[in-house]
Every structure is written in structure tokens, then in C-alpha cells.
Design a protein around this motif. Structure first.
Motif, PDB file in Angstrom:
ATOM      1  N   ALA A 137       4.921   6.652   8.787  1.00  0.00           N
ATOM      2  CA  ALA A 137       6.179   7.349   8.526  1.00  0.00           C
ATOM      3  C   ALA A 137       6.107   8.063   7.180  1.00  0.00           C
ATOM      4  CB  ALA A 137       7.341   6.358   8.537  1.00  0.00           C
ATOM      5  N   LYS A 138       6.842   9.162   7.075  1.00  0.00           N
ATOM      6  CA  LYS A 138       6.848   9.942   5.847  1.00  0.00           C
ATOM      7  C   LYS A 138       7.804   9.382   4.806  1.00  0.00           C
ATOM      8  CE  LYS A 138       5.579  14.291   8.101  1.00  0.00           C
ATOM      9  NZ  LYS A 138       5.967  15.716   8.307  1.00  0.00           N
ATOM     10  N   PHE A 139       8.733   8.531   5.199  1.00  0.00           N
ATOM     11  CA  PHE A 139       9.714   7.978   4.278  1.00  0.00           C
ATOM     12  C   PHE A 139       9.745   6.459   4.427  1.00  0.00           C
ATOM     13  CE2 PHE A 139      11.042  12.286   5.211  1.00  0.00           C
ATOM     14  CZ  PHE A 139      11.352  12.805   3.973  1.00  0.00           C
ATOM     15  N   ARG A 140      10.150   5.807   3.364  1.00  0.00           N
ATOM     16  CA  ARG A 140      10.296   4.365   3.349  1.00  0.00           C
ATOM     17  C   ARG A 140      11.683   4.004   2.840  1.00  0.00           C
ATOM     18  NH1 ARG A 140       5.999   0.945   3.220  1.00  0.00           N
ATOM     19  NH2 ARG A 140       7.686  -0.589   3.425  1.00  0.00           N
ATOM     20  N   ILE A 141      12.229   2.900   3.361  1.00  0.00           N
ATOM     21  CA  ILE A 141      13.527   2.388   2.910  1.00  0.00           C
ATOM     22  C   ILE A 141      13.275   1.276   1.897  1.00  0.00           C
ATOM     23  CG2 ILE A 141      15.659   1.259   3.595  1.00  0.00           C
ATOM     24  CD1 ILE A 141      15.428   2.589   6.293  1.00  0.00           C
ATOM     25  N   ILE A 142      13.801   1.455   0.702  1.00  0.00           N
ATOM     26  CA  ILE A 142      13.611   0.503  -0.386  1.00  0.00           C
ATOM     27  C   ILE A 142      14.936  -0.182  -0.653  1.00  0.00           C
ATOM     28  CG2 ILE A 142      12.836   0.187  -2.764  1.00  0.00           C
ATOM     29  CD1 ILE A 142      10.676   1.121  -0.826  1.00  0.00           C
ATOM     30  N   TRP A 143      14.917  -1.511  -0.627  1.00  0.00           N
ATOM     31  CA  TRP A 143      16.121  -2.300  -0.893  1.00  0.00           C
ATOM     32  C   TRP A 143      16.058  -2.831  -2.323  1.00  0.00           C
ATOM     33  CZ3 TRP A 143      20.000  -2.298   2.578  1.00  0.00           C
ATOM     34  CH2 TRP A 143      19.699  -1.943   3.884  1.00  0.00           C
ATOM     35  N   GLY A 144      17.158  -2.676  -3.045  1.00  0.00           N
ATOM     36  CA  GLY A 144      17.237  -3.171  -4.404  1.00  0.00           C
ATOM     37  C   GLY A 144      17.560  -4.650  -4.443  1.00  0.00           C
ATOM     38  N   LYS A 158      17.584   2.825  -0.834  1.00  0.00           N
ATOM     39  CA  LYS A 158      17.048   4.139  -1.176  1.00  0.00           C
ATOM     40  C   LYS A 158      16.041   4.559  -0.118  1.00  0.00           C
ATOM     41  CE  LYS A 158      17.449   3.627  -6.207  1.00  0.00           C
ATOM     42  NZ  LYS A 158      16.692   3.655  -7.495  1.00  0.00           N
ATOM     43  N   VAL A 159      16.090   5.841   0.225  1.00  0.00           N
ATOM     44  CA  VAL A 159      15.098   6.429   1.131  1.00  0.00           C
ATOM     45  C   VAL A 159      14.138   7.247   0.272  1.00  0.00           C
ATOM     46  CG1 VAL A 159      14.711   7.904   3.127  1.00  0.00           C
ATOM     47  CG2 VAL A 159      16.779   6.486   3.006  1.00  0.00           C
ATOM     48  N   VAL A 160      12.898   6.796   0.169  1.00  0.00           N
ATOM     49  CA  VAL A 160      11.922   7.369  -0.754  1.00  0.00           C
ATOM     50  C   VAL A 160      10.749   7.925   0.053  1.00  0.00           C
ATOM     51  CG1 VAL A 160      10.468   6.918  -2.765  1.00  0.00           C
ATOM     52  CG2 VAL A 160      12.593   5.647  -2.467  1.00  0.00           C
ATOM     53  N   GLN A 164       5.713   9.393  -3.008  1.00  0.00           N
ATOM     54  CA  GLN A 164       6.203   8.920  -4.300  1.00  0.00           C
ATOM     55  C   GLN A 164       5.830   7.467  -4.542  1.00  0.00           C
ATOM     56  OE1 GLN A 164       7.611  10.794  -6.630  1.00  0.00           O
ATOM     57  NE2 GLN A 164       7.606  12.636  -5.368  1.00  0.00           N
ATOM     58  N   LEU A 165       5.807   6.674  -3.506  1.00  0.00           N
ATOM     59  CA  LEU A 165       5.438   5.269  -3.665  1.00  0.00           C
ATOM     60  C   LEU A 165       3.948   5.097  -3.898  1.00  0.00           C
ATOM     61  CD1 LEU A 165       7.605   3.650  -0.851  1.00  0.00           C
ATOM     62  CD2 LEU A 165       8.079   3.678  -3.285  1.00  0.00           C
ATOM     63  N   GLU A 166       3.134   5.976  -3.311  1.00  0.00           N
ATOM     64  CA  GLU A 166       1.693   5.836  -3.423  1.00  0.00           C
ATOM     65  C   GLU A 166       1.130   6.370  -4.732  1.00  0.00           C
ATOM     66  OE1 GLU A 166       0.137   7.756   0.015  1.00  0.00           O
ATOM     67  OE2 GLU A 166       0.413   5.994   1.300  1.00  0.00           O
ATOM     68  N   LYS A 167       1.976   6.903  -5.609  1.00  0.00           N
ATOM     69  CA  LYS A 167       1.491   7.391  -6.893  1.00  0.00           C
ATOM     70  C   LYS A 167       1.155   6.258  -7.848  1.00  0.00           C
ATOM     71  CE  LYS A 167       3.882  11.857  -7.029  1.00  0.00           C
ATOM     72  NZ  LYS A 167       4.868  12.671  -7.784  1.00  0.00           N
ATOM     73  N   TRP A 168       1.765   5.078  -7.648  1.00  0.00           N
ATOM     74  CA  TRP A 168       1.652   4.000  -8.618  1.00  0.00           C
ATOM     75  C   TRP A 168       1.121   2.737  -7.941  1.00  0.00           C
ATOM     76  CZ3 TRP A 168       3.167   7.444 -12.069  1.00  0.00           C
ATOM     77  CH2 TRP A 168       4.188   8.335 -11.728  1.00  0.00           C
ATOM     78  N   CYS A 169       0.719   1.802  -8.777  1.00  0.00           N
ATOM     79  CA  CYS A 169       0.299   0.508  -8.251  1.00  0.00           C
ATOM     80  C   CYS A 169       1.478  -0.438  -8.106  1.00  0.00           C
ATOM     81  CB  CYS A 169      -0.761  -0.110  -9.168  1.00  0.00           C
ATOM     82  SG  CYS A 169      -0.158  -0.521 -10.828  1.00  0.00           S
TER      83      CYS A 169
END
Length: 335
Positions: A137-144, A158-160, A164-169
């Protein structure tokens, strides 16, 4: 180690989109001179304008070349493979902050992209690899965390984008990298001549500067926090007098400013001073009240209807009427 050194030897085994020899690497000599052909003498004003713009273009090329070389050098950080991004070494932190001085946010994004191409975390002081999402999927749902929702209830969602998520560890490294990014100036480095550079602060340094009793000003405090704490509502009497004196010294006919403006526009100084221009006098137009409407003789019958003047046929009998479709029509009508 100087960030501006050539790191082509160390980048040969590293994945990157930067070519081995880039266009900005061929820098021109610092001094520029022009030799006109024989039998011709150039216009001094035209020559000064051309050299002015040529130096600006060369300064921009030199800055872009320096930024590209610094990106190549920052790809080698951190020096240790087991470095902790939360507490980097002083040498790595100093090199990182010094190399980012001429950067804009877009240049910083290019640095993050180059590190991702090499398979590493986008934060320069992190030695780990960036995370990879298994989902297609191109987007992921992130729960705080719990209580982060509206009104302190529930969880924030958040829908990210996956990129953007794969830029960081981790989310911590993302916060560290973005904390540095917001401190970079949007103004290009070749336009910051004579301006003081802002000292960059890492996330951990900013948090340490805001702790402690008494709320003392830390030398590592961010510029924004320092200005907010020194904020005063309304200028004092001395400040008002100083501002009025400054504005009083400003003049629209400044000789040096007119020369610079004329050189940029390609005009002469006489045109900038309006010595050769046409004298313009602005006069107010005399106005008179509009005349009142009068009754015209041709308006007794109602006037024309879109250019057509109806006329009364008096030769037709006035008493003749006919009933058509239940309506009475008088033949003595206007045509």
C-alpha cells in the motif's frame, strides 16, 4: 576533516545518484577579466553590468558545488558504525552543523534522499539502515499514544505516505532530522553576504537548554526561543526616538542606492534621478454638476422602443373590434 574536501574516493563503493564528475565541479577562476577585440572599445556601463551578473552567476555555481561536495562528505557520517544518534560524538556533531551552514531545506532533503539511496537512515548522525515497509500500500495508518485524540480522549490517527516512513529508522530519528531542518534558512547562501549565520542546535541540545531551575538562557538555546523570551510589548521612549531618527535618515534620492538600482536595470544614473525625464504636473480636473433631464417633444408618445418609433394609424375605424380566441382586439392600434 574539512567538509569541502573531495570525497570521490570514498563514494566509489557507495550507492548515490551524484555523478562522479558533476557540472558544478568545474569552477572558474576567482578573478574575471575581459579583453575586447582589436579596434573596438566596449561601453563601460555595459561591461560593468555584464561583469556584475557574471560574478553573481559564478558565486551561485561555486555555492552549489560546495553544497554538493558537503553532501558527499556527510554521507560518510557518523564515523563509528555503533554511534548513538541520541548522543553523537562532539566531532561528528560539529562537522554536521558546520557543513549545514550554506544549506537550504531543499538541499537538506537531497541529503536525506542520498542517504536513503545508500540504504541508510535519513538522519546524518545515525548509522542504522532505514526501515522498509512490507506492505504494498502507498499509505499507512499511524495510531498515536492513548489520550492523544481530540479532547485528550482516544488515539490520534494519521494517514502517512509509505515513503515518509521509510526515510528513517525510527520515529525518534525522524524527529531529530526535522528539528534540524526547520532551522535552515530559506534564503540562498549566495544572497547571505554580510549576514550572520544561525547556530544550528540538535534536538538533544535544545531539550537540555530548556531544562534546569531559574530558566537561565543557555548558549545552545534556539534563536526562536531566545527571541520569544526577550519579547517586549510596545517600544520604550528611547526606542521610539531611535526609530524616528532612523526613518528620518532615510532618503529616496540616495546616490549609492540609485547607482546600484540603475546598474541592475541597465539605466543610466541621469534617468534614475529623473534628470532627463519629462516633467509631469498632476492637476485636478474641474467638474460641473450634471444637467437635469428635460422633457423632449418626441417623447410625448413614449419614445422609441429599441430604435422603433410606433405610430398611430388614424385612418382606420376606431369602433371596429374583433373577437379572436376569446379576446377583444382593437384594430385602431399602433404599428
Amino acid at each position: 576533516m574539512d567538509p569541502s574536501i573531495d570525497s570521490s574516493s570514498t563514494s566509489s563503493t557507495r550507492k548515490t545518484s551524484i555523478p562522479a564528475v558533476h557540472a558544478c565541479s568545474n569552477t572558474a577562476p576567482g578573478s574575471m577579466s575581459y579583453t575586447p577585440p582589436r579596434g573596438s572599445s566596449p561601453n563601460p556601463r555595459h561591461l560593468a553590468i555584464a561583469l556584475h551578473h557574471a560574478r553573481n552567476i559564478q558565486a551561485r555555481k561555486d555555492t552549489e558545488a560546495a553544497i554538493l561536495s558537503r553532501i558527499e562528505h556527510l554521507m560518510t557520517l557518523p564515523a563509528a558504525s555503533d554511534a548513538n544518534p541520541a548522543s553523537p560524538s562532539e566531532e561528528d556533531a560539529s562537522t554536521f552543523k558546520t557543513a549545514l551552514v550554506p544549506f537550504q531545506p531543499s538541499d537538506y532533503d537531497n541529503l536525506i534522499l542520498e542517504r536513503n539511496i545508500d540504504g541508510r537512515c535519513g538522519y546524518t548522525l545515525c548509522p542504522r539502515d532505514h526501515r522498509r515497509e512490507d506492505t504494498k500500500a502507498k499509505f499507512r495508518i499511524i495510531w498515536g499514544p492513548k489520550g492523544s485524540g481530540p479532547g485528550g480522549r482516544g488515539k490520534e490517527m494519521k494517514v502517512v505516505p509509505k515513503e515518509q516512513l521509510e526515510k528513517w529508522c525510527s520515529d525518534e530519528c525522524a524527529e531529530r532530522a526535522l528539528y534540524v531542518r526547520v532551522q535552515l534558512s530559506e534564503e540562498p547562501a549566495w544572497e547571505r553576504v554580510g549576514k550572520k549565520n544561525v547556530d544550528l542546535v540538535l534536538l538533544e541540545e535544545g531539550r537540555q537548554g530548556g531544562q534546569g531551575k531559574g530558566k537561565q538562557h543557555s548558549p545552545k538555546m534556539t534563536l526562536l526561543e531566545h527571541q520569544l523570551r526577550r519579547l517586549e510589548v510596545g517600544p520604550s521612549a528611547g526606542q521610539e526616538q531611535s526609530l524616528s531618527s532612523r526613518f528620518g535618515k532615510l532618503a529616496m534620492n540616495d546616490e549609492d542606492s540609485l547607482k546600484l538600482l540603475a546598474m541592475e536595470r541597465g539605466d543610466s544614473l541621469a534617468i534614475a534621478k529623473n534628470e532627463t525625464g519629462v516633467q509631469v504636473n498632476i492637476l485636478e480636473k474641474d467638474t460641473a454638476p450634471a444637467p437635469a433631464p428635460t422633457l423632449q417633444a418626441n417623447n410625448m408618445q413614449g419614445g422609441s422602443i429599441e430604435g422603433f418609433d410606433p405610430q398611430l394609424h388614424a385612418d382606420l375605424p376606431s369602433a371596429s373590434t374583433s373577437n379572436v380566441d376569446g379576446r377583444l382586439e382593437n384594430e385602431n392600434m399602433l404599428f
